[in-house]
Motif scaffolding. Structure first.
Motif, PDB file in Angstrom:
ATOM      1  N   ARG A  54       2.725   8.952  -6.257  1.00 46.18           N
ATOM      2  CA  ARG A  54       3.402  10.534  -6.274  1.00 46.18           C
ATOM      3  C   ARG A  54       4.464  10.501  -7.721  1.00 46.18           C
ATOM      4  O   ARG A  54       4.990  11.686  -8.177  1.00 46.18           O
ATOM      5  CB  ARG A  54       3.835  10.431  -5.143  1.00 46.18           C
ATOM      6  CG  ARG A  54       4.155  12.429  -4.499  1.00 46.18           C
ATOM      7  CD  ARG A  54       4.154  12.124  -2.855  1.00 46.18           C
ATOM      8  NE  ARG A  54       5.601  11.127  -2.981  1.00 46.18           N
ATOM      9  CZ  ARG A  54       5.957  11.576  -1.955  1.00 46.18           C
ATOM     10  NH1 ARG A  54       4.954  11.870  -0.716  1.00 46.18           N
ATOM     11  NH2 ARG A  54       6.927  10.466  -1.539  1.00 46.18           N
ATOM     12  N   THR A  65       0.660  -0.826  -0.349  1.00 39.21           N
ATOM     13  CA  THR A  65       0.340   0.108   0.427  1.00 39.21           C
ATOM     14  C   THR A  65       0.526   1.795  -0.105  1.00 39.21           C
ATOM     15  O   THR A  65       0.463   2.364  -0.542  1.00 39.21           O
ATOM     16  CB  THR A  65      -0.821  -0.089   1.576  1.00 39.21           C
ATOM     17  OG1 THR A  65      -2.234  -1.059   1.124  1.00 39.21           O
ATOM     18  CG2 THR A  65      -2.009   1.189   1.201  1.00 39.21           C
ATOM     19  N   GLU A 103       0.984   4.292  -2.694  1.00 39.15           N
ATOM     20  CA  GLU A 103       0.666   5.782  -2.592  1.00 39.15           C
ATOM     21  C   GLU A 103       2.128   6.562  -3.437  1.00 39.15           C
ATOM     22  O   GLU A 103       2.066   7.394  -3.686  1.00 39.15           O
ATOM     23  CB  GLU A 103       0.410   5.603  -1.328  1.00 39.15           C
ATOM     24  CG  GLU A 103      -0.861   5.133  -0.576  1.00 39.15           C
ATOM     25  CD  GLU A 103      -0.562   5.714   0.780  1.00 39.15           C
ATOM     26  OE1 GLU A 103       0.376   5.517   2.086  1.00 39.15           O
ATOM     27  OE2 GLU A 103      -2.016   4.884   1.015  1.00 39.15           O
TER      28      GLU A 103
END
Length: 348
Positions: free
Chosen positions: A343, A335, A339
């Motif tokens: 980005r 996870t 993320e």
């Protein structure tokens, strides 16, 4: 004439139906582009009457997404670090070992491994190294480390694979002195920031419609690239000034296996195909084509000597001791990776 009259009398005016031949069995094989020679697929079809539909993917994440979506895939080649999560999700079929007698050719060193401890779900396929491909005649000094990728004076442009997410992050981690398998949030943040800097000078092979940085290095468009060992074999045949460097921080090791997804529509055909792929002569034909090491012991004497005895393709202990295998991450780390990756992708 008498036969026709009798038939007409018995069946009236209803025309006789002529049954169409049964449709050919098909098998969908999900794999990297240009990984298996067409002759291997054609020979299987001629021998077994099963047509192989070769479906390709550009990244392992794409292949995993296809499997998770439940799209029909009968056999897939997948990096082993993704296998535990698919097993836990119930997305792989257990293999019937009695249908796979050629499994006996697989080296014991590649059985009962952490991602499939009972050998229920996967068949070892190939393995290799990730290092640096360089044009030695275009560089002002020798390349020795992963951190040389960040030396703008050495190479204004560098070629990278965007589709190899864990490898790309692993390079940044190794350049910073971390394990490629670290789940430390601060270390990962630091690695992604470092990748964002490198992105400004990166040429991503996928953006150019390429499957390899090989031609970019051969043509001198970039003298430095993230690459796999097989690419050096191809480059060396064309230009002696091209070299594959095993960085001082250590190469990255990857390992792939065949699996049968739960969405498989014909497990009999899938296992027939897998057993065929494990034939020593078939495995050797694939290795001679894609230049990857194989754990099939019986195939190794059939592999071309320049491939079999190349320590960058079949790594010796000296190379292995300096390398690190990319292993599965915990769900929490996956996870966090996602993320940070999103980005990174969105950063100009």
């Amino acid at each position: 004439m008498m036969v026709f009259v009798i038939v007409f009398f018995l069946y009236g005016c209803t025309p006789l139906s002529v049954s169409s031949p049964p449709s050919q069995r098909e098998l969908i094989f999900l794999n990297w582009e240009n990984d298996v020679p067409q002759s291997v697929l054609q020979n299987f079809e001629q021998e077994q009457g099963v047509k192989v539909i070769y479906r390709t993917y550009e990244s392992v994440e794409e292949a995993v997404a296809v499997i998770r979506a439940g799209e029909r895939v009968d056999v897939a080649n997948l990096d082993v670090r993704y296998i535990p999560a698919l097993i836990d999700a119930g997305l792989l079929l257990p293999l019937r070992q009695d249908r796979l007698p050629n499994y006996k050719y697989i080296s014991p060193d590649f059985r009962f491994l952490v991602f499939d401890p009972e050998n229920h779900y996967s068949i070892p396929y190939n393995l290799g190294l990730t290092g640096l491909l360089v044009r030695t005649d275009l560089l002002s000094r020798q390349v020795t480390r992963w951190s040389d990728l960040w030396d703008e004076m050495l190479a204004p442009r560098v070629a990278l694979y965007r589709g190899e997410r864990r490898e790309l992050v692993g390079i940044a981690l190794r350049s910073l002195g971390y394990s490629v398998n670290t789940e430390d949030a601060a270390a990962l943040e630091q690695a992604f920031q470092r990748l964002a800097v490198l992105k400004q000078r990166a040429v991503f092979v996928e953006d150019l419609g390429l499957t390899s940085p090989l031609n970019l290095v051969l043509e001198g468009e970039t003298p430095l690239a993230m690459a796999f060992a097989y690419e050096w074999v191809e480059a060396d045949r064309k230009n002696a000034e091209v070299a594959l460097i095993i960085p001082e921080e250590g190469a990255l090791l990857w390992y792939e296996s065949f699996i049968v997804p739960y969405s498989c529509a014909d497990q009999d055909a899938a296992e027939l195909f897998l057993n065929y792929l494990m034939r020593p002569e078939v495995t050797a034909e694939i290795a001679n084509f894609n230049h990857y090491a194989t754990p099939n012991l019986a195939a190794q004497d059939l592999i071309a000597p320049e491939i079999r005895h190349n320590p960058l393709i079949f790594p010796d202990n000296t190379v292995l001791e300096r390398s690190e295998m990319i292993l599965p991450l915990s769900p929490q780390a996956e996870t966090l990776y996602e993320e940070l990756w999103q980005r990174y992708i969105e950063t100009p």
